[in-house]
Design a protein around this motif. Structure first.
Motif, PDB file in Angstrom:
ATOM      1  N   ARG A 105       0.838  -1.207   0.000  1.00  0.00           N
ATOM      2  CA  ARG A 105       0.000   0.000   0.000  1.00  0.00           C
ATOM      3  C   ARG A 105       0.864   1.245   0.000  1.00  0.00           C
ATOM      4  O   ARG A 105       2.012   1.251   0.442  1.00  0.00           O
ATOM      5  CB  ARG A 105      -0.997  -0.005   1.154  1.00  0.00           C
ATOM      6  CG  ARG A 105      -0.572  -0.377   2.565  1.00  0.00           C
ATOM      7  CD  ARG A 105       0.594   0.277   3.097  1.00  0.00           C
ATOM      8  NE  ARG A 105       0.764   0.135   4.523  1.00  0.00           N
ATOM      9  CZ  ARG A 105       1.428   1.029   5.259  1.00  0.00           C
ATOM     10  NH1 ARG A 105       1.971   2.080   4.700  1.00  0.00           N
ATOM     11  NH2 ARG A 105       1.576   0.840   6.551  1.00  0.00           N
ATOM     12  N   ALA A 107       0.294   5.067   1.418  1.00  0.00           N
ATOM     13  CA  ALA A 107      -0.669   5.612   2.393  1.00  0.00           C
ATOM     14  C   ALA A 107      -0.425   7.092   2.691  1.00  0.00           C
ATOM     15  O   ALA A 107      -0.037   7.444   3.800  1.00  0.00           O
ATOM     16  CB  ALA A 107      -0.591   4.779   3.680  1.00  0.00           C
ATOM     17  N   ASN A 109      -1.117  11.112   3.525  1.00  0.00           N
ATOM     18  CA  ASN A 109      -2.117  11.956   4.180  1.00  0.00           C
ATOM     19  C   ASN A 109      -2.529  12.997   3.143  1.00  0.00           C
ATOM     20  O   ASN A 109      -1.656  13.606   2.531  1.00  0.00           O
ATOM     21  CB  ASN A 109      -1.506  12.692   5.368  1.00  0.00           C
ATOM     22  CG  ASN A 109      -0.914  11.735   6.381  1.00  0.00           C
ATOM     23  OD1 ASN A 109      -1.292  10.574   6.450  1.00  0.00           O
ATOM     24  ND2 ASN A 109       0.026  12.219   7.155  1.00  0.00           N
ATOM     25  N   GLU A 141      -5.034   8.516   4.099  1.00  0.00           N
ATOM     26  CA  GLU A 141      -5.056   8.540   5.570  1.00  0.00           C
ATOM     27  C   GLU A 141      -5.507   9.915   6.052  1.00  0.00           C
ATOM     28  O   GLU A 141      -4.697  10.808   6.278  1.00  0.00           O
ATOM     29  CB  GLU A 141      -3.678   8.144   6.107  1.00  0.00           C
ATOM     30  CG  GLU A 141      -3.248   6.790   5.559  1.00  0.00           C
ATOM     31  CD  GLU A 141      -2.408   5.942   6.483  1.00  0.00           C
ATOM     32  OE1 GLU A 141      -1.564   6.501   7.206  1.00  0.00           O
ATOM     33  OE2 GLU A 141      -2.595   4.706   6.486  1.00  0.00           O
ATOM     34  N   ARG A 298       8.271   1.735   4.206  1.00  0.00           N
ATOM     35  CA  ARG A 298       8.093   3.121   4.631  1.00  0.00           C
ATOM     36  C   ARG A 298       9.390   3.627   5.235  1.00  0.00           C
ATOM     37  O   ARG A 298      10.339   2.877   5.421  1.00  0.00           O
ATOM     38  CB  ARG A 298       6.918   3.228   5.608  1.00  0.00           C
ATOM     39  CG  ARG A 298       7.053   2.388   6.848  1.00  0.00           C
ATOM     40  CD  ARG A 298       5.774   2.461   7.681  1.00  0.00           C
ATOM     41  NE  ARG A 298       5.843   1.640   8.868  1.00  0.00           N
ATOM     42  CZ  ARG A 298       4.792   1.349   9.635  1.00  0.00           C
ATOM     43  NH1 ARG A 298       3.600   1.816   9.328  1.00  0.00           N
ATOM     44  NH2 ARG A 298       4.917   0.606  10.704  1.00  0.00           N
ATOM     45  N   HIS A 302       9.238   5.965  10.688  1.00  0.00           N
ATOM     46  CA  HIS A 302       8.107   5.184  11.193  1.00  0.00           C
ATOM     47  C   HIS A 302       8.535   4.013  12.089  1.00  0.00           C
ATOM     48  O   HIS A 302       7.689   3.236  12.517  1.00  0.00           O
ATOM     49  CB  HIS A 302       7.282   4.628  10.027  1.00  0.00           C
ATOM     50  CG  HIS A 302       6.337   5.641   9.443  1.00  0.00           C
ATOM     51  ND1 HIS A 302       5.295   6.171  10.154  1.00  0.00           N
ATOM     52  CD2 HIS A 302       6.297   6.235   8.225  1.00  0.00           C
ATOM     53  CE1 HIS A 302       4.636   7.036   9.392  1.00  0.00           C
ATOM     54  NE2 HIS A 302       5.227   7.105   8.218  1.00  0.00           N
TER      55      HIS A 302
HETATM   56  N1  GLU Z   1       0.188   8.173   6.357  1.00  0.00           N
HETATM   57  C1  GLU Z   1       1.503   7.907   6.847  1.00  0.00           C
HETATM   58  C2  GLU Z   1       2.468   8.927   6.332  1.00  0.00           C
HETATM   59  O1  GLU Z   1       2.242   9.513   5.289  1.00  0.00           O
HETATM   60  C3  GLU Z   1       2.002   6.573   6.386  1.00  0.00           C
HETATM   61  C4  GLU Z   1       1.705   5.511   7.309  1.00  0.00           C
HETATM   62  C5  GLU Z   1       2.479   4.239   7.011  1.00  0.00           C
HETATM   63  O2  GLU Z   1       3.207   4.159   5.996  1.00  0.00           O
HETATM   64  O3  GLU Z   1       2.319   3.327   7.773  1.00  0.00           O
HETATM   65  O4  GLU Z   1       3.468   9.153   6.981  1.00  0.00           O
END
Ligand code: GLU
Length: 563
Positions: A105, A107, A109, A141, A298, A302
């Protein structure tokens, strides 16, 4: 048994199609699949078509998660077939656990359009899905109302289309709040979370001291009642939150009972009216699990979240995806902060999200950087966990490889000045549109006694120049003023004299052209045919590549790509 009942067969085909491509399939596609495998149904085309519509409606009534689960249970082989290996050149190191295909995925924002920093996750995930076969989920997100820009939903999708990502389905988290609420109820019931009504400062102090807050010891029943009260507007912002039971003795305070849901009084969310929102660690885990995500790629920023998320996986007893965390990537020379960009646009400092001083993908597109170059640059950077600084030169080198073979060549003369060339008869220059592809044809430029040359081109003392594709010119200097005399057509003479080869323009027909660079605008003149290249990247000889952004009666606007 699959195949006994045509309606069932149509339903499963529609389901497979929906899971594979995201969205609702066209009746034609589903009927085609079924007829291909069951030619005997061809005689009943009318009935099959009516059944197909019903089957598609049944699929449409299911949520994305339900579609996946139904297909997995009803027709596992059809689910597996989605992951059939593609013919795709391996460009990234292998990922463990990818033998049966992957579900990955991207993801973002939706706080603004995508920028070059997003491109790494976007491209690497995409390449792995192509390498192994599988599904690629776009997950918007948007559960932090303060970080949602209503226009970003569309912009993100446009940016993804520009990058050519093979997204198979899209989910938007704000549409899934009931799912997260239900999972929270389950988690509380399992004793994995509690509703905390402590004063925030008090909780912080206790957390620092590795002590449980009074709420941690509440019974499941009490917690469920408080959770219901949260959902029923019984608490105001800051008065209650759901916390995950984590490790109060953990050396890192961030790993001690962190929040999973919070109350927000009146957040102006463009999509939902809610006042209880999940925090990222909860909604990310819920969705990675429900959507069947197998691998998460990612950034290293994170890693702490990955550790927190582990507690949630453990409480639920869910299988954890395979993680890869790549290093930080410093990006210099452009503005990347969404708030800074938005402020600058509102104040008129930037012309919009595609202002070329910004690091957005749309700004790169405007300058003529191709999505393939971005992708190739990201492959070259790869998944390494070492922190790096992004090299624009490498991106330009990738882009140059792509544009050099296709960009037509033209003359652009910045800051032009007109000179008469003594002793030169009228000449016609035949310049190639592309130096290594004669089939593109030639441009003809007519010399009638005077030429336009770049003012900055030659320092005092220069004795000879060659006007490209035309002839040589001898320069004599008189108190800093040059005089130009025709010096023959021979290229060999020019080479022998180490003469600069200079682009030029006939005085007649030269078209005003503004070259927009990140440092400012350069006014000049160019060949009139440049106007026919609207939307394309050309090479202004000796200046660099540029994308033709506008061509009208007032002239041409070109955006500088790179040298
Ligand atoms: N929405 C999060 C971001 O843009 C990503 C979350 C993830 O990759 O788990 O940092």
């Amino acid at each position: 048994m699959i195949g006994e009942d045509p309606k069932d067969l149509l339903f499963l085909c529609a389901l497979q199609n929906a899971v594979k491509h995201g969205g609702i399939p066209q009746a034609g596609a589903v009927i085609g699949m079924v007829m291909g495998a069951h030619p005997e149904l061809r005689s009943q085309a009318k009935g099959v078509s009516a059944l197909a519509k019903e089957a598609i409606a049944d699929v449409a009534a299911l949520s994305a998660d339900e579609r996946v689960r139904t297909l997995q249970v009803r027709a596992p082989a059809m689910y597996e077939a989605i992951f059939a290996k593609h013919e795709y050149k391996k460009v990234l190191p292998d990922l463990e656990g990818s033998e049966k295909g992957v579900v990955m995925r991207f993801a973002p924002n939706p706080s603004g359009p995508l920028h070059i920093g997003h491109a790494r996750a976007a491209a690497l995930n995409d390449i792995y899905v192509k390498q192994y076969g599988g599904r690629y989920i776009l997950r918007i997100e948007d559960t932090d109302p303060k970080r949602v820009d209503p226009e970003a939903y569309e912009m993100v999708k446009e940016d993804i289309a520009w990058m050519g990502l093979g997204i198979t389905e899209t989910v938007t988290q704000s549409e899934r709040l009931p799912i997260y609420y239900e999972l929270c109820t389950q988690l509380i019931t399992r004793g994995g979370a509690y509703v905390c009504t402590c004063d925030n400062e008090l909780f912080k102090e206790l957390k620092q001291a590795k002590k449980a807050c009074p709420c941690r010891g509440k019974s499941v029943e009490e917690n469920l009642l408080l959770w219901q009260k949260m959902l029923d507007h019984g608490f105001k912002e800051g008065e209650a939150s759901v916390r995950i039971k984590a490790d109060l003795n953990h050396a890192d305070p961030a790993m001690r009972d962190f929040p999973a849901f919070r109350v927000l009084d009146a957040p102006p969310h463009p999509k939902v009216r809610a006042h209880v929102y999940p925090l990222m660690n909860f909604s990310v885990v819920a969705d990675d699990h429900l959507l069947g995500v197998t691998h998460v790629i990612r950034g290293k920023d994170h890693i702490a979240n990955t550790r927190r998320q582990q507690f949630i996986y453990d409480h639920f007893g869910w299988k954890v995806p395979v993680y890869r965390h790549y290093g930080r990537m410093g990006i210099e020379g452009v503005v990347l902060s969404t708030s800074q960009m938005r402020l600058g646009i509102n104040e008129g400092t930037y012309t919009g999200w595609d202002d070329i001083r910004l690091g957005t993908l749309r700004a790169l597109a405007r300058r003529g950087i191709s999505p393939e170059a971005v992708r190739n640059a990201m492959v070259a950077i790869g998944l390494g966990d070492v922190d790096i600084s992004f090299s624009w030169d490498n991106l330009y080198a990738e882009n140059r490889k792509l544009v050099d073979p296709v960009a037509n060549r033209y003359f652009f003369v910045p800051d032009p000045i007109s000179f008469t060339i003594e002793g030169a008869a009228p000449h016609t220059a035949h310049a190639m549109l592309h130096p290594s592809d004669a089939s593109r044809g030639i441009r003809t430029l007519q010399f009638e006694g005077s030429v336009l040359l770049p003012r900055e081109e030659f320092a005092e003392g220069t004795e000879m120049i060659r006007l490209k594709d035309l002839f040589n010119v001898r320069i004599t200097w008189n108190n800093g003023t040059p005089a130009f005399t025709y010096a023959g057509d021979s290229l060999a003479d020019a080479r022998a004299a180490k003469a600069h080869i200079v682009q030029w323009l006939p005085v007649d027909g030269a078209t005003p052209c503004t070259l927009v660079t990140q440092e400012g605008e350069i006014k000049g003149l160019c060949e009139p045919n440049v106007g026919s290249e609207l939307g394309k990247v050309v090479q202004f000889e000796r200046v660099g590549f540029a994308k033709i952004d506008a061509a009208g009666p007032a002239g041409i606007v070109a955006y500088f790509t790179h040298r």
